[in-house]
Design an enzyme around this catalytic site. Sequence first.
Site, PDB file in Angstrom:
ATOM      1  N   ASP A  16       4.912  -1.045  -1.347  1.00  0.00           N
ATOM      2  CA  ASP A  16       4.534   0.032  -2.260  1.00  0.00           C
ATOM      3  C   ASP A  16       5.429   0.017  -3.496  1.00  0.00           C
ATOM      4  O   ASP A  16       6.631  -0.267  -3.395  1.00  0.00           O
ATOM      5  CB  ASP A  16       4.664   1.377  -1.533  1.00  0.00           C
ATOM      6  CG  ASP A  16       3.928   2.492  -2.237  1.00  0.00           C
ATOM      7  OD1 ASP A  16       3.151   2.205  -3.170  1.00  0.00           O
ATOM      8  OD2 ASP A  16       4.130   3.663  -1.858  1.00  0.00           O
ATOM      9  N   ASN A  18       4.368  -1.314  -6.837  1.00  0.00           N
ATOM     10  CA  ASN A  18       4.065  -2.256  -7.923  1.00  0.00           C
ATOM     11  C   ASN A  18       3.717  -1.531  -9.221  1.00  0.00           C
ATOM     12  O   ASN A  18       4.189  -1.903 -10.306  1.00  0.00           O
ATOM     13  CB  ASN A  18       2.901  -3.169  -7.538  1.00  0.00           C
ATOM     14  CG  ASN A  18       3.254  -4.147  -6.437  1.00  0.00           C
ATOM     15  OD1 ASN A  18       4.412  -4.370  -6.142  1.00  0.00           O
ATOM     16  ND2 ASN A  18       2.235  -4.730  -5.833  1.00  0.00           N
ATOM     17  N   GLY A  19       2.868  -0.509  -9.115  1.00  0.00           N
ATOM     18  CA  GLY A  19       2.444   0.225 -10.299  1.00  0.00           C
ATOM     19  C   GLY A  19       3.589   0.959 -10.965  1.00  0.00           C
ATOM     20  O   GLY A  19       3.722   0.949 -12.195  1.00  0.00           O
ATOM     21  N   ARG A  20       4.429   1.603 -10.152  1.00  0.00           N
ATOM     22  CA  ARG A  20       5.568   2.338 -10.720  1.00  0.00           C
ATOM     23  C   ARG A  20       6.591   1.386 -11.342  1.00  0.00           C
ATOM     24  O   ARG A  20       7.217   1.700 -12.350  1.00  0.00           O
ATOM     25  CB  ARG A  20       6.224   3.193  -9.630  1.00  0.00           C
ATOM     26  CG  ARG A  20       5.599   4.559  -9.495  1.00  0.00           C
ATOM     27  CD  ARG A  20       6.002   5.239  -8.217  1.00  0.00           C
ATOM     28  NE  ARG A  20       5.265   4.693  -7.077  1.00  0.00           N
ATOM     29  CZ  ARG A  20       5.455   5.076  -5.832  1.00  0.00           C
ATOM     30  NH1 ARG A  20       6.385   5.986  -5.563  1.00  0.00           N
ATOM     31  NH2 ARG A  20       4.752   4.566  -4.852  1.00  0.00           N
ATOM     32  N   TRP A  21       6.741   0.211 -10.735  1.00  0.00           N
ATOM     33  CA  TRP A  21       7.648  -0.795 -11.292  1.00  0.00           C
ATOM     34  C   TRP A  21       7.180  -1.189 -12.695  1.00  0.00           C
ATOM     35  O   TRP A  21       7.978  -1.279 -13.633  1.00  0.00           O
ATOM     36  CB  TRP A  21       7.669  -2.010 -10.376  1.00  0.00           C
ATOM     37  CG  TRP A  21       8.629  -3.090 -10.771  1.00  0.00           C
ATOM     38  CD1 TRP A  21       9.914  -3.249 -10.331  1.00  0.00           C
ATOM     39  CD2 TRP A  21       8.377  -4.167 -11.684  1.00  0.00           C
ATOM     40  NE1 TRP A  21      10.488  -4.355 -10.910  1.00  0.00           N
ATOM     41  CE2 TRP A  21       9.569  -4.941 -11.747  1.00  0.00           C
ATOM     42  CE3 TRP A  21       7.282  -4.560 -12.445  1.00  0.00           C
ATOM     43  CZ2 TRP A  21       9.674  -6.079 -12.545  1.00  0.00           C
ATOM     44  CZ3 TRP A  21       7.381  -5.682 -13.246  1.00  0.00           C
ATOM     45  CH2 TRP A  21       8.572  -6.439 -13.288  1.00  0.00           C
ATOM     46  N   HIS A  33       1.697  -6.077  -9.997  1.00  0.00           N
ATOM     47  CA  HIS A  33       1.122  -6.757  -8.833  1.00  0.00           C
ATOM     48  C   HIS A  33       1.553  -8.226  -8.794  1.00  0.00           C
ATOM     49  O   HIS A  33       1.819  -8.780  -7.722  1.00  0.00           O
ATOM     50  CB  HIS A  33      -0.399  -6.648  -8.865  1.00  0.00           C
ATOM     51  CG  HIS A  33      -0.908  -5.252  -8.658  1.00  0.00           C
ATOM     52  ND1 HIS A  33      -0.440  -4.437  -7.642  1.00  0.00           N
ATOM     53  CD2 HIS A  33      -1.846  -4.524  -9.334  1.00  0.00           C
ATOM     54  CE1 HIS A  33      -1.074  -3.268  -7.696  1.00  0.00           C
ATOM     55  NE2 HIS A  33      -1.926  -3.299  -8.707  1.00  0.00           N
ATOM     56  N   GLU A  63      -8.976   1.894   1.796  1.00  0.00           N
ATOM     57  CA  GLU A  63      -8.964   2.934   0.774  1.00  0.00           C
ATOM     58  C   GLU A  63      -8.717   2.380  -0.634  1.00  0.00           C
ATOM     59  O   GLU A  63      -9.015   3.054  -1.633  1.00  0.00           O
ATOM     60  CB  GLU A  63      -7.901   3.994   1.098  1.00  0.00           C
ATOM     61  CG  GLU A  63      -8.203   4.860   2.312  1.00  0.00           C
ATOM     62  CD  GLU A  63      -8.009   4.128   3.635  1.00  0.00           C
ATOM     63  OE1 GLU A  63      -8.708   4.461   4.604  1.00  0.00           O
ATOM     64  OE2 GLU A  63      -7.155   3.213   3.689  1.00  0.00           O
ATOM     65  N   ASN A  64      -8.173   1.173  -0.720  1.00  0.00           N
ATOM     66  CA  ASN A  64      -7.862   0.601  -2.037  1.00  0.00           C
ATOM     67  C   ASN A  64      -9.101   0.297  -2.871  1.00  0.00           C
ATOM     68  O   ASN A  64      -9.004   0.115  -4.094  1.00  0.00           O
ATOM     69  CB  ASN A  64      -7.032  -0.680  -1.900  1.00  0.00           C
ATOM     70  CG  ASN A  64      -5.595  -0.427  -1.517  1.00  0.00           C
ATOM     71  OD1 ASN A  64      -4.920  -1.295  -0.976  1.00  0.00           O
ATOM     72  ND2 ASN A  64      -5.091   0.788  -1.774  1.00  0.00           N
ATOM     73  N   ARG A  67      -9.698   2.330  -6.087  1.00  0.00           N
ATOM     74  CA  ARG A  67      -8.949   2.111  -7.322  1.00  0.00           C
ATOM     75  C   ARG A  67      -9.893   1.630  -8.429  1.00  0.00           C
ATOM     76  O   ARG A  67     -11.011   1.186  -8.146  1.00  0.00           O
ATOM     77  CB  ARG A  67      -7.840   1.082  -7.087  1.00  0.00           C
ATOM     78  CG  ARG A  67      -6.765   1.570  -6.127  1.00  0.00           C
ATOM     79  CD  ARG A  67      -5.602   0.601  -6.059  1.00  0.00           C
ATOM     80  NE  ARG A  67      -4.551   1.080  -5.174  1.00  0.00           N
ATOM     81  CZ  ARG A  67      -3.372   0.486  -5.036  1.00  0.00           C
ATOM     82  NH1 ARG A  67      -3.087  -0.605  -5.724  1.00  0.00           N
ATOM     83  NH2 ARG A  67      -2.462   0.983  -4.217  1.00  0.00           N
ATOM     84  N   GLU A 194      10.529   1.210  15.317  1.00  0.00           N
ATOM     85  CA  GLU A 194      11.503   1.856  14.444  1.00  0.00           C
ATOM     86  C   GLU A 194      10.947   1.856  13.028  1.00  0.00           C
ATOM     87  O   GLU A 194      10.182   0.959  12.650  1.00  0.00           O
ATOM     88  CB  GLU A 194      12.833   1.104  14.478  1.00  0.00           C
ATOM     89  CG  GLU A 194      13.509   1.115  15.841  1.00  0.00           C
ATOM     90  CD  GLU A 194      13.968   2.509  16.253  1.00  0.00           C
ATOM     91  OE1 GLU A 194      14.595   3.198  15.417  1.00  0.00           O
ATOM     92  OE2 GLU A 194      13.680   2.908  17.401  1.00  0.00           O
TER      93      GLU A 194
END
Length: 227
Positions: A16, A18-21, A33, A63-64, A67, A194
């Site tokens: 999780d 890629n977009g914020r990066w 991406h 769900e992708n 987009r 874990e």
Amino acid sequence: MANADAVARHVAIIMDGNGRWAKARHLPRAVGHQRGVEAVRKLVRGLKDTSVECLTLYAFSTENWRRPQDEVGDLMNLMRKFVKSDLPEFIANDVKLHILGDWRALAPDIVEMLEDALAKTAGGSRTLAVALNYGAQGEIARAAARAAAEGEITPEAIERHLDTAPLPPLDLLIRTSGEVRLSNFLLWQCAYAEMMFTEVLWPDFTPAHLHDALDAFARRERRYGGR
């Protein structure tokens, strides 16, 4: 003798951020991406230096599809390029490809590429499992239906029909980018896995981060519901 529970044989990652990066660097999401794919490549190359026998990556969920169409297209094209460019390296490094999800519903050329990659890497000793068009609730429903068709529905019967049936039990799940949720990923398999959540965005995740997670995992005491 070393404690077998201290060694993570199967690690799964929700990749999780890629977009914020990309947004933080004023770059198109597609670049994020692309950098995410580079992070995958480096991590797979570094597996030989770890205890990990199977690495499972959440690449594209059911769900992708919601987009924007151009982003979905970018992701599919990246998948094509990744399989084409990295297949020889998988073969050379004894990496076996395994696919989770309803991947046969993808574009015909992608399905053909994946079938070819699965056949050519079938003899690998270390597994890269990729979740494509995957949702855990759908996986469990399909497995339960198949179990019912054979007879009694039991946990053991359902497990035999999960997409992960050929893989080792899940030991550790990691999610990057600071989000703390499973997002319909490996819900059944996470029963006693874990979990670790990191603020690191996926394109910045390195083999060193994986080593740190494995070291932290080794210090945990796994009780499986016992005291």
